[in-house]
Design a protein around this motif. Sequence first.
Motif, PDB file in Angstrom:
ATOM      1  N   PHE A 173      49.791  42.741  36.578  1.00 48.56           N
ATOM      2  CA  PHE A 173      49.710  43.382  37.043  1.00 48.56           C
ATOM      3  C   PHE A 173      50.743  45.321  37.311  1.00 48.56           C
ATOM      4  N   CYS A 177      52.491  32.290  38.270  1.00 49.13           N
ATOM      5  CA  CYS A 177      52.473  33.263  38.838  1.00 49.13           C
ATOM      6  C   CYS A 177      53.137  34.645  38.769  1.00 49.13           C
ATOM      7  N   LEU A 208      49.866  39.629  46.979  1.00 51.09           N
ATOM      8  CA  LEU A 208      49.733  38.575  47.467  1.00 51.09           C
ATOM      9  C   LEU A 208      49.661  37.688  46.056  1.00 51.09           C
ATOM     10  N   ILE A 209      49.832  37.617  45.265  1.00 49.59           N
ATOM     11  CA  ILE A 209      50.553  36.744  43.873  1.00 49.59           C
ATOM     12  C   ILE A 209      52.421  36.546  44.910  1.00 49.59           C
ATOM     13  N   LEU A 245      45.197  48.901  44.349  1.00 54.81           N
ATOM     14  CA  LEU A 245      44.652  47.089  44.593  1.00 54.81           C
ATOM     15  C   LEU A 245      45.018  46.638  43.748  1.00 54.81           C
ATOM     16  N   SER A 246      45.585  46.791  42.478  1.00 54.47           N
ATOM     17  CA  SER A 246      46.826  46.114  41.864  1.00 54.47           C
ATOM     18  C   SER A 246      48.105  45.140  42.454  1.00 54.47           C
ATOM     19  N   ILE A 260      46.968  42.707  45.172  1.00 56.24           N
ATOM     20  CA  ILE A 260      47.130  41.765  44.186  1.00 56.24           C
ATOM     21  C   ILE A 260      48.000  40.898  44.066  1.00 56.24           C
TER      22      ILE A 260
END
Length: 166
Positions: free
Chosen positions: A67, A60, A111-112, A104-105, A108
């Motif tokens: 990113f 993770c 979310l991570i 978008l990155s 993400i």
Amino acid sequence: VPYSIFFVLLFLTIWSYFGGAISRIAAYEIARDGERMETSKALKFSGKKFWSFFWAPLICVIGFGFFFLCNFLGGAIGKVLDIIPVLGFIGAPLVAILLPLAVLSGFIMLLILIGSITGSPLFLPAVAAEGTDSFDAVSRGFSYVYSRPWHYGFYQFVSAIYGKVC
């Protein structure tokens, strides 16, 4: 910073070995209706699956770092192109064109981060119960958190109240 990294890795090493054994004992006891597992067998299993226990949380961190680095490099390239007089007209349009990728990155990365914080207590039990690798443990932790968030939140709430009372 090296001091902190050293102690985080030391903590992760200790927790991967002993936490993996504890998780294996708990999973075995639940699966066998209260039958106890020897500590030596659990430690042996934890030793065999050490790298799966160890890498699950680090996957993770590596994903988040990837990113983050992409966003950082995109901004740095745009700034460098903006500073150079000959290429100054390229920097701002390039950053504007690549801005949706940065957004978008960032999503993400969010979310991570949420999946890592809330799903990390499920990484060790996933490896201990199934005997799989660290990618599967992360996948199971994330999928449980994101597919059943209210269920997971209720369990965390009950655990917090029970821990407070005890």
